[in-house]
Design a protein around this motif. Sequence first.
Motif, PDB file in Angstrom:
ATOM      1  N   TYR A   1     -39.988  -3.494  -4.457  1.00 16.67           N
ATOM      2  CA  TYR A   1     -39.579  -4.537  -5.414  1.00 16.67           C
ATOM      3  C   TYR A   1     -39.192  -5.820  -4.680  1.00 16.67           C
TER       4      TYR A   1
ATOM      5  N   LEU B   1     -49.421  -8.822  -6.186  1.00 14.94           N
ATOM      6  CA  LEU B   1     -48.270  -8.544  -7.053  1.00 14.94           C
ATOM      7  C   LEU B   1     -48.435  -7.181  -7.735  1.00 14.94           C
TER       8      LEU B   1
ATOM      9  N   TYR C   1     -42.296  -7.556  -3.916  1.00 15.50           N
ATOM     10  CA  TYR C   1     -42.766  -8.192  -5.156  1.00 15.50           C
ATOM     11  C   TYR C   1     -42.033  -9.522  -5.379  1.00 15.50           C
TER      12      TYR C   1
ATOM     13  N   LYS D   1     -45.989  -3.930  -7.288  1.00 13.95           N
ATOM     14  CA  LYS D   1     -45.344  -3.326  -8.460  1.00 13.95           C
ATOM     15  C   LYS D   1     -45.723  -1.854  -8.591  1.00 13.95           C
TER      16      LYS D   1
END
Length: 692
Positions: A342, A319, A345, A323
């Motif tokens: 994104y 994660l 993510y 990011k």
Amino acid sequence: MFFALIYEMDWCVMKTRLVLLFSFMLLIFINTTECNAMPTDEFEELRNSIRLSYADSPLDGLKFVNALIETTDLTLEQKIIVTNYKAWFLLETEQLESAMETIVKYMNMVSQSNEKDLMYGYFNISGGIYARLGLYEEALAYYRDAMPFAQSRDERLVYQTENNIALIKLNLKRYAEAAIAFEKYRDYAHNNKQTLNESFASNNLALALIGLKQYPEALNIINQAMRLQTQFDYTTHLAASLILKGKVLRFQGLLAESESVLNDAFKLIETKQLESEQLNIILCLAQTYEAQGNTDKALDILASVEAYTLNHAHFETQLSIAKLTAELYEQKQSYAEALSAYKQYSLINEAILTRQAKVNLAKALAEADVASKEVRISELTRAEQIKATKADAFKDLTIVVSICLVVILFGSFIAINSIDNQKQTLAKTLEQLSDTQNHVIEIEKIASLTALVSGMAHQLNTPIGTIVTASSLIDDYMEGLEEKFKARELSSKHFHKFITDTNSAKELVISSINRLAGIVEEFKALNVSIHLDKPMSKIQLPSYLKHRLAPYSKHLGKQIEFKIHGDEVAITSYPTILSDVLKTLVINSCEHGFIHSDQGVVEVTIKAFTHVVEITYQDNGVGINDEILHEIFTPFYTTNLGGNHLGLGLNVVFNAVKYNLRGKISAESCKHGARFVISLPIDARLIDDTSY
């Protein structure tokens, strides 16, 4: 048949044989139990073999344990210990659903044992499962529940449990509490010459000190740990220490030194093939490059991460990587790549939530299965008690017959009284079984609700993620525009680009909001407890169906021929709801049945009975696989995942037929096309809807 023959025997002979048979079976059971018990020394050797197998490979250890459970005769306590190994190995191999099912079975076995301190294994492994899922508050609760059982066993388990609790507090950012516990565990390991545990505790203590921003103290602990790790060749721990040292140097602003240390760690990890630290070193190096202002170099090393392969053991690191990648692309104004990052993510978050839901569902189902087995065991126990009672009654009657006729009459009275008692016992048993059945039904409802919530979360996650991402982009565009305005660099070209980009992001938001609204509207349709504004009325079925289906002869780009025939019958019900049910079935035929054709035939057959009418709807489309017939009325079940289908249509039909029209609907196996049979009452007003 066996008991029928017994009743035809002479009573005295029958009782004698029954007593002998019971005694013989009891001796066999005792002898078998004694033979099956494995000696303690032999079992300790077996446990050592299990540990050695696990040391070679967790998967080998798991295979070895499964073979033992299936083939080896063990006592209950021995089975509990072997089952604990199995749950542990499943946890270490990231098979969390199976681990949860196994640990629930383990808990049930411990509840039947006298060794209640074995419950430590249940709470300890449950805490480990929830820690792997990232549900740290739940993990903390389980580890705390494990502490009393650890204290009743030995000091080693107490320190191990305190260390587990400290690891959870570290993830919850309760650094001060974690640091105290890690320092205590490090001192304990040092005093007991447990160098591996001392190394592990030192790295964790350094992490807690970094969280407290005590960088000199953290660096001192890391250097001590590295000397220990070098001495005993703890390569994996040494790599982790180098990464921590690079991180501390970066926080202290020593970026060149940080890069040098991290490159040393990278070489060590590559040389020794330490897969467990690969993601961590990539993230730390990228963060150092970013701090140096070298965005391209940071992106290059981040690009080496496999983008669409989720490593559940390191999902938090992945994660952070996704990011950081998105933020770096935003800095370069590469918005398409930033949006892709994104999205990655969001996908990782979705996978984590799905995994959490699956494991919780596995736990609920395992608990339901255990409860069901307990009911069956209880039933068998009661049956054995009834048999024993009958045997005692026969024995008493035999003694009475041998004494005198008067005593026989008295014995007959006792037998009748015993039968009455048995009837009362059976009545109580039936009542208990009914209560248990209701309990099992409630458990199944909870499991269904879990699946429903999981499905809804899955459907809502993508548009929500898109809205969040687009909103973030709009904020970034606004900030960029404001900066150019303040710097007096704003031109018409910049403003036009801002309007274009913002409109694109706005369209994404509006599209996602419309999608969310559609999902919510379809989800609301699941609620069948609605107020019906229009009263029931009489419906002439054949003519009504022809009238209502005619407009759909050209629907969704399909040419449909409707063939309606059968009995001329009138029913009293809700016309609008019946029309909506048929419309949904037609839509289902168009979207699923006639997917490979622009033409189709739908045949509706009406058959009247005394109190009900049966409406058979059948198309000539591709049909429904027999294996999924029992699933098609389930919420969120669809065979067209890529077509923006929620899988609620047939569930809404099922609820409307059952709760509003007070009838029944089923899908039947058919060689050609899909076949639905709807059974409706002739007069729905006469049906008591409280039973629904």
